[in-house]
Design an enzyme around this catalytic site. Structure first.
Site, mmCIF file in Angstrom:
data_model
loop_
_atom_site.group_PDB
_atom_site.id
_atom_site.type_symbol
_atom_site.label_atom_id
_atom_site.label_comp_id
_atom_site.label_asym_id
_atom_site.label_seq_id
_atom_site.Cartn_x
_atom_site.Cartn_y
_atom_site.Cartn_z
ATOM 1 C CE LYS A 40 8.347 -21.447 -0.618
ATOM 2 N NZ LYS A 40 8.462 -22.048 -1.943
ATOM 3 N NE ARG A 132 9.920 -28.016 -6.113
ATOM 4 C CZ ARG A 132 10.178 -26.864 -5.514
ATOM 5 N NH1 ARG A 132 11.200 -26.765 -4.672
ATOM 6 N NH2 ARG A 132 9.439 -25.805 -5.732
ATOM 7 C CE1 TYR A 248 30.192 -27.795 24.962
ATOM 8 C CE2 TYR A 248 28.906 -26.327 23.556
ATOM 9 C CZ TYR A 248 29.003 -27.147 24.674
ATOM 10 O OH TYR A 248 27.914 -27.324 25.478
ATOM 11 C CG MET A 294 21.091 -25.543 21.340
ATOM 12 S SD MET A 294 20.330 -26.786 22.403
ATOM 13 C CE MET A 294 21.165 -28.268 21.866
HETATM 14 C C1 LIG Z 1 8.840 -20.992 -2.732
HETATM 15 C C2 LIG Z 1 8.212 -20.813 -4.042
HETATM 16 C C3 LIG Z 1 8.249 -19.561 -4.665
HETATM 17 C C4 LIG Z 1 9.085 -18.405 -4.142
HETATM 18 O O1 LIG Z 1 10.439 -18.668 -4.500
HETATM 19 P P1 LIG Z 1 11.649 -17.685 -4.151
HETATM 20 O O2 LIG Z 1 12.818 -18.333 -4.795
HETATM 21 O O3 LIG Z 1 11.760 -17.660 -2.665
HETATM 22 O O4 LIG Z 1 11.326 -16.362 -4.719
HETATM 23 C C5 LIG Z 1 7.529 -19.408 -5.849
HETATM 24 N N1 LIG Z 1 6.841 -20.452 -6.378
HETATM 25 C C6 LIG Z 1 6.818 -21.669 -5.818
HETATM 26 C C7 LIG Z 1 6.056 -22.761 -6.460
HETATM 27 C C8 LIG Z 1 7.516 -21.903 -4.638
HETATM 28 O O5 LIG Z 1 7.509 -23.119 -4.093
#
Ligand SMILES: *Cc1c(COP(=O)(O)O)cnc(C)c1O
Length: 345
Positions: A40, A132, A248, A294
């Site tokens: 992701k 969650r 800055y 930046m």
């Molecule tokens: C992001 C995520 C992972 C991976 O988690 P890490 O802590 O980066 O290893 C696994 N399962 C779910 C549901 C996630 O949202």
């Protein structure tokens, strides 16, 4: 120092062998369970397609993204691989999701109703205490999933990076669902969860951070390697006299005559302002001076031979950077690379 890239004055060098070695270690730590990969947020900022290609080559077949946009961006997967969309399926996604090869991870009863109408298989997330995403355990035991073809039943650990009793409670609550659905596979552990031991691995693990060089827990120390190496080009070198300040707010003042290099790298490139006065380049030899701008960064090059146009490696060991800045390794990683030229070696 490394040779110049064409085009952009900053780049992210990515170590294919380290990515693969990290996955292999996580795979071994997962015991008999298969080891997948969370890709992701565009592979945590490193480029999801490039990550999938490299991991599929060595036998990783289960990939996880957050949204359908991310699933679409992956395009066709290598043969034998599947991708799951962790945020499930909204009404707005159905037109795409219905005919796409990716599977939604169903999180709510409304998502379940929506997906049931397709008659297609899905994954399901159950909430075992993180509060969650996910269906309630009670809904699952009450038969909400009856008749649904589930490939992977999953849950997510809230505190796997710490030694807390809630980890065991979540594992036990999840284990109690074995045989209560038609799921082919069960999956609980992220990177930190894998380090907790094979009790947490079930049939499939889902590491993200650790693949990319993050250290989720001490067990990974010495076993996980840095993958992402930012580097930037020097735009200008100047001599700053004792008593003069840099950047800055004039936050850094020279205590002696100092050679300063200005790099093409700043917080818009993911190099967070928390690195002010604590970041370093070239293996600690060049401290960051004053605030991060930046698009620019000032470093002390009094002790090294660096000139205009040279490339400088920015120190970016994730555990160390997190300690020095107080930021999480996740934030440090996912922000990198938006403007950088990515090159795998
Ligand atoms: C992001 C995520 C992972 C991976 O988690 P890490 O802590 O980066 O290893 C696994 N399962 C779910 C549901 C996630 O949202």
């Amino acid at each position: 120092m490394i040779e110049a890239a064409n085009g952009t004055p900053l780049r992210l060098r990515l170590d294919s062998a380290a990515l693969v070695a990290n996955w292999r270690w996580l795979d071994a730590m997962s015991g008999p369970a298969r080891c997948g990969a969370a890709v992701k947020a565009n592979g945590y900022g490193l480029g999801a397609t490039d990550v999938v290609t490299r991991l599929a080559e060595v036998g990783c077949g289960d990939f996880f993204v957050a949204t359908w946009d991310e699933a679409l961006a992956l395009g066709d997967l290598p043969a034998g691989c599947s991708v799951s969309v962790l945020h499930g399926v909204r009404d707005e996604d159905m037109a795409i999701a219905r005919d796409h090869h990716a599977r939604p991870v169903i999180n709510t009863l409304a998502q379940l109703t929506r997906w049931r109408a397709t008659g297609r298989p899905c994954d399901v997330m159950v909430d075992t205490g993180m509060n969650r995403l996910g269906l309630a355990v009670g809904d699952v035991l009450g038969g909400a999933l009856d008749g649904v073809e589930i490939v992977t039943l999953m849950s997510h650990l809230a505190c796997a990076d710490e030694d807390m009793s809630v980890n065991d409670r979540q594992r036990d609550a999840f284990a109690a669902l074995a045989g209560r659905t038609r799921a082919m596979t069960m999956s609980l552990a992220n990177s930190a969860g894998i380090c907790l031991g094979t009790d947490f691995a079930f049939g499939l693990t889902r590491p993200g951070l650790a693949l990319y060089g993050g250290l989720p827990r001490r067990e990974g120390h010495g076993n996980l390697q840095q993958v992402a190496y930012p580097a930037a080009q020097v735009l200008q070198v100047r001599l700053v006299e004792r008593g003069d300040s840099v950047g800055y707010g004039g936050d850094w003042t020279a205590q002696q005559r100092t050679r300063v290099a200005i790099l093409n790298f700043g917080y818009a490139d993911g190099y967070r302002r928390a690195f002010a006065n604590v970041g370093t380049c070239l293996q600690g030899r060049c401290p960051v001076l004053g605030r991060v701008s930046m698009d620019l960064l000032a470093i002390d090059v009094t002790e090294v031979e660096v000139g205009e146009g040279d490339w400088v490696d920015i120190d970016y060991d994730l555990p160390a950077a997190a300690t020095n800045t107080g930021l999480s390794q996740y934030e440090l990683l996912t922000g990198l690379g938006s403007r950088s030229h990515r090159s795998w070696f």
